[in-house]
Structure formats: structure tokens, C-alpha cells
Motif scaffolding. Structure first.
Motif, mmCIF file in Angstrom:
data_model
loop_
_atom_site.group_PDB
_atom_site.id
_atom_site.type_symbol
_atom_site.label_atom_id
_atom_site.label_comp_id
_atom_site.label_asym_id
_atom_site.label_seq_id
_atom_site.Cartn_x
_atom_site.Cartn_y
_atom_site.Cartn_z
ATOM 1 N N ARG A 63 0.837 -1.204 0.000
ATOM 2 C CA ARG A 63 0.000 0.000 0.000
ATOM 3 C C ARG A 63 0.875 1.258 0.000
ATOM 4 N NH1 ARG A 63 -5.063 -1.129 -0.122
ATOM 5 N NH2 ARG A 63 -5.911 -3.028 0.800
ATOM 6 N N GLN A 64 1.971 1.201 0.734
ATOM 7 C CA GLN A 64 2.908 2.323 0.734
ATOM 8 C C GLN A 64 3.521 2.503 -0.658
ATOM 9 O OE1 GLN A 64 7.000 1.888 2.266
ATOM 10 N NE2 GLN A 64 6.489 3.477 3.763
ATOM 11 N N GLN A 65 3.899 1.390 -1.280
ATOM 12 C CA GLN A 65 4.469 1.441 -2.614
ATOM 13 C C GLN A 65 3.482 2.012 -3.625
ATOM 14 O OE1 GLN A 65 7.778 0.380 -3.750
ATOM 15 N NE2 GLN A 65 7.940 0.820 -1.560
ATOM 16 N N ASP A 66 2.234 1.613 -3.507
ATOM 17 C CA ASP A 66 1.196 2.092 -4.417
ATOM 18 C C ASP A 66 1.059 3.609 -4.324
ATOM 19 O OD1 ASP A 66 -1.228 1.795 -6.153
ATOM 20 O OD2 ASP A 66 -2.229 2.509 -4.342
ATOM 21 N N GLU A 67 0.981 4.100 -3.111
ATOM 22 C CA GLU A 67 0.825 5.546 -2.912
ATOM 23 C C GLU A 67 2.029 6.312 -3.439
ATOM 24 O OE1 GLU A 67 0.252 8.773 0.744
ATOM 25 O OE2 GLU A 67 0.143 6.622 1.147
ATOM 26 N N GLN A 68 3.228 5.856 -3.102
ATOM 27 C CA GLN A 68 4.441 6.562 -3.496
ATOM 28 C C GLN A 68 4.690 6.487 -4.999
ATOM 29 O OE1 GLN A 68 7.501 4.813 -1.027
ATOM 30 N NE2 GLN A 68 6.935 6.022 0.770
ATOM 31 N N TRP A 69 4.517 5.295 -5.571
ATOM 32 C CA TRP A 69 4.827 5.115 -6.993
ATOM 33 C C TRP A 69 3.832 5.856 -7.868
ATOM 34 C CZ3 TRP A 69 3.237 3.256 -11.718
ATOM 35 C CH2 TRP A 69 4.251 2.998 -12.657
ATOM 36 N N CYS A 70 2.552 5.775 -7.531
ATOM 37 C CA CYS A 70 1.536 6.453 -8.334
ATOM 38 C C CYS A 70 1.722 7.971 -8.281
ATOM 39 C CB CYS A 70 0.136 6.069 -7.863
ATOM 40 S SG CYS A 70 -0.335 4.380 -8.303
ATOM 41 N N GLN A 71 2.071 8.490 -7.111
ATOM 42 C CA GLN A 71 2.314 9.926 -6.992
ATOM 43 C C GLN A 71 3.524 10.337 -7.812
ATOM 44 O OE1 GLN A 71 0.371 12.350 -5.442
ATOM 45 N NE2 GLN A 71 1.780 13.606 -6.655
ATOM 46 N N TRP A 72 4.571 9.527 -7.768
ATOM 47 C CA TRP A 72 5.767 9.811 -8.568
ATOM 48 C C TRP A 72 5.434 9.791 -10.057
ATOM 49 C CZ3 TRP A 72 7.823 6.414 -12.198
ATOM 50 C CH2 TRP A 72 8.991 6.868 -12.832
ATOM 51 N N LEU A 73 4.679 8.802 -10.493
ATOM 52 C CA LEU A 73 4.347 8.680 -11.915
ATOM 53 C C LEU A 73 3.555 9.890 -12.394
ATOM 54 C CD1 LEU A 73 4.330 6.880 -14.474
ATOM 55 C CD2 LEU A 73 2.105 6.016 -13.698
ATOM 56 N N LYS A 74 2.519 10.262 -11.658
ATOM 57 C CA LYS A 74 1.671 11.388 -12.073
ATOM 58 C C LYS A 74 2.466 12.695 -12.100
ATOM 59 C CE LYS A 74 -2.520 9.199 -10.324
ATOM 60 N NZ LYS A 74 -3.600 9.229 -9.299
ATOM 61 N N THR A 75 3.296 12.902 -11.083
ATOM 62 C CA THR A 75 4.101 14.120 -11.033
ATOM 63 C C THR A 75 5.081 14.177 -12.202
ATOM 64 O OG1 THR A 75 3.951 14.215 -8.617
ATOM 65 C CG2 THR A 75 5.745 15.447 -9.646
ATOM 66 N N THR A 76 5.723 13.055 -12.472
ATOM 67 C CA THR A 76 6.699 12.987 -13.567
ATOM 68 C C THR A 76 6.030 13.249 -14.904
ATOM 69 O OG1 THR A 76 8.021 11.376 -12.320
ATOM 70 C CG2 THR A 76 8.437 11.536 -14.690
ATOM 71 N N ILE A 77 4.870 12.665 -15.115
ATOM 72 C CA ILE A 77 4.139 12.845 -16.372
ATOM 73 C C ILE A 77 3.711 14.301 -16.548
ATOM 74 C CG2 ILE A 77 1.949 12.314 -17.528
ATOM 75 C CD1 ILE A 77 2.297 9.434 -16.448
ATOM 76 N N GLU A 78 3.181 14.894 -15.491
ATOM 77 C CA GLU A 78 2.716 16.277 -15.572
ATOM 78 C C GLU A 78 3.866 17.254 -15.801
ATOM 79 O OE1 GLU A 78 0.527 16.764 -11.981
ATOM 80 O OE2 GLU A 78 -1.151 15.493 -12.673
ATOM 81 N N GLU A 79 5.060 16.888 -15.336
ATOM 82 C CA GLU A 79 6.230 17.737 -15.576
ATOM 83 C C GLU A 79 6.707 17.654 -17.022
ATOM 84 O OE1 GLU A 79 9.024 16.276 -12.762
ATOM 85 O OE2 GLU A 79 8.288 17.514 -11.099
ATOM 86 N N ARG A 80 6.407 16.540 -17.673
ATOM 87 C CA ARG A 80 6.908 16.302 -19.019
ATOM 88 C C ARG A 80 5.927 16.702 -20.125
ATOM 89 N NH1 ARG A 80 11.200 12.619 -19.804
ATOM 90 N NH2 ARG A 80 12.202 11.946 -17.865
ATOM 91 N N ALA A 81 4.645 16.691 -19.811
ATOM 92 C CA ALA A 81 3.650 16.940 -20.858
ATOM 93 C C ALA A 81 2.442 17.663 -20.289
ATOM 94 C CB ALA A 81 3.222 15.624 -21.492
#
Length: 202
Positions: A63-81
Motif C-alpha cells: 500500500r505504501q508502494q502504491d501511494e508513493q509510486w503512483c504519486q511519482w508517476l503522475k508528477t513525472t508525467i505532468e512535468e513532461r507533458a
């Protein structure tokens, strides 16, 4: 803040952080409770005060991994596009960044679902929830990109994501992200656009 609450939190975090590192690096089945206790520097009673069993610890870790990884993915995507179509492709740019990391060892959820063969295991259920969350995120982007069948495109892109992760782990190469991105670009470009139905004037 209550000092006792802070201490309890720090002990729990220490246990969870140690388990997270070991589970991801060495595998769930290869890491026992005694190893986690020894490396986290806590008493066995302390661990069981926070986690009733190893299964409960596995669930908390995922559950910790899910929260951290999904937040990282969304932030990274929004920074790129900025627009939805570009963000769909940026998923694969984020994957490449992840694959290039020195500690990459595949997807914690795919790995866990393989190790936890019992579908009723709480960790297995979290892995399925993570997959559904990823599907929903991609589908929402596809809807914003105004494709006529966002569910179909989301399923196709999710398969590309998962395949790229598995092959990258097996081959130790980040190039799978770039290859998957090319396929994704074709799928996105050829996906029919939704039509807007207006009132017909007579």
C-alpha cells in the motif's frame, strides 16, 4: 506532538522502510521476519505491535508502494507533458527514467503477484488494486484525449506498460520503454476520436 506517538510512528516507519528495501531487492519469500527485525533494530514485540503478521507487513508495504509510486508517476508525467495525448506517451518516458535507476528490479506489484500465488492473500489483492488504479488513470487520460473507446486504448497501453516493465527487468535494459512508446504512439494516433453530437437544426 505527543512524544509517544512520534516514537511509535518512527518505529513503524523503520520496520516498514527496512521491509520495503528487503522485499523489493530480494523478494518476499526470501526475507523472513527475523531478518527484518535484525536490520531494523527493533524488538520482535515492537514489530508485532505494529504488524500482526508477515502478511500484514506485506500488505502495508504494498500500500505504501502504491501511494508513493503512483504519486511519482503522475508528477513525472505532468512535468513532461501538458495535454492528455502527450501525457499518455509521457508514461513511457517516466518508465525509462525508472528503468535507468540503479535499484530497478521490476514492479513490486507484478513481483508480489507472482510470489503470492494465493489470490486471497491481502498483498495479492493490493497488487490487483494497483493494476486497476493504473488502468483507471490511463483511461481518464484517454477520455480527456477524446478517443471514442478509452477503455480499449487504456487496456492496450496498460499491457504495453506491464510488458515493458517485465522485459526491462529480465534483460536489464531501459530500451523497452522507448520501444513500447513507439507502439503506444501508433495506437494513440490511430485511435478513433469521439464525436460530439449536437442538436440538428431544421
Amino acid at each position: 506532538m505527543d512524544k509517544s506517538k512520534t516514537t511509535r510512528k518512527s518505529v513503524r516507519d523503520r520496520i516498514l522502510n527496512t521491509a520495503s528495501s528487503l522485499f523489493y531487492r530480494e523478494g518476499i519469500r526470501n526475507v523472513g521476519i527475523d531478518r527484518i527485525i535484525a536490520e531494523s533494530g527493533v524488538a520482535k514485540m515492537s514489530l508485532y505491535n505494529h504488524f500482526k503478521s508477515k502478511d500484514a507487513l506485506i500488505e502495508a508495504w504494498l500500500r505504501q508502494q502504491d501511494e508513493q509510486w503512483c504519486q511519482w508517476l503522475k508528477t513525472t508525467i505532468e512535468e513532461r507533458a501538458s495535454n492528455p495525448s502527450q501525457q499518455l506517451l509521457a508514461i513511457f518516458d517516466a518508465l525509462r527514467e525508472w528503468f535507468e535507476g540503479p535499484d530497478f528490479r521490476g514492479c513490486a506489484f507484478i513481483n508480489a503477484s507472482v510470489e503470492l500465488a494465493n489470490a486471497d492473500h491481502p498483498g495479492h489483492r493490493v497488487a490487483l488494486e494497483h493494476q486497476q488504479s493504473m488502468y483507471s488513470y490511463i483511461k481518464n487520460l484517454a477520455q480527456s484525449a477524446e478517443v471514442s473507446s478509452p477503455e480499449q486504448l487504456a487496456r492496450q497501453l496498460l499491457l504495453l506498460v506491464q510488458g515493458a516493465i517485465v522485459v526491462a527487468m529480465m534483460e536489464g535494459s531501459w530500451s523497452t520503454a522507448s520501444q513500447a512508446k513507439k507502439v503506444a504512439a501508433t495506437l494513440i494516433q490511430t485511435a478513433p476520436k469521439s464525436s460530439v453530437t449536437g442538436l440538428t437544426q431544421k
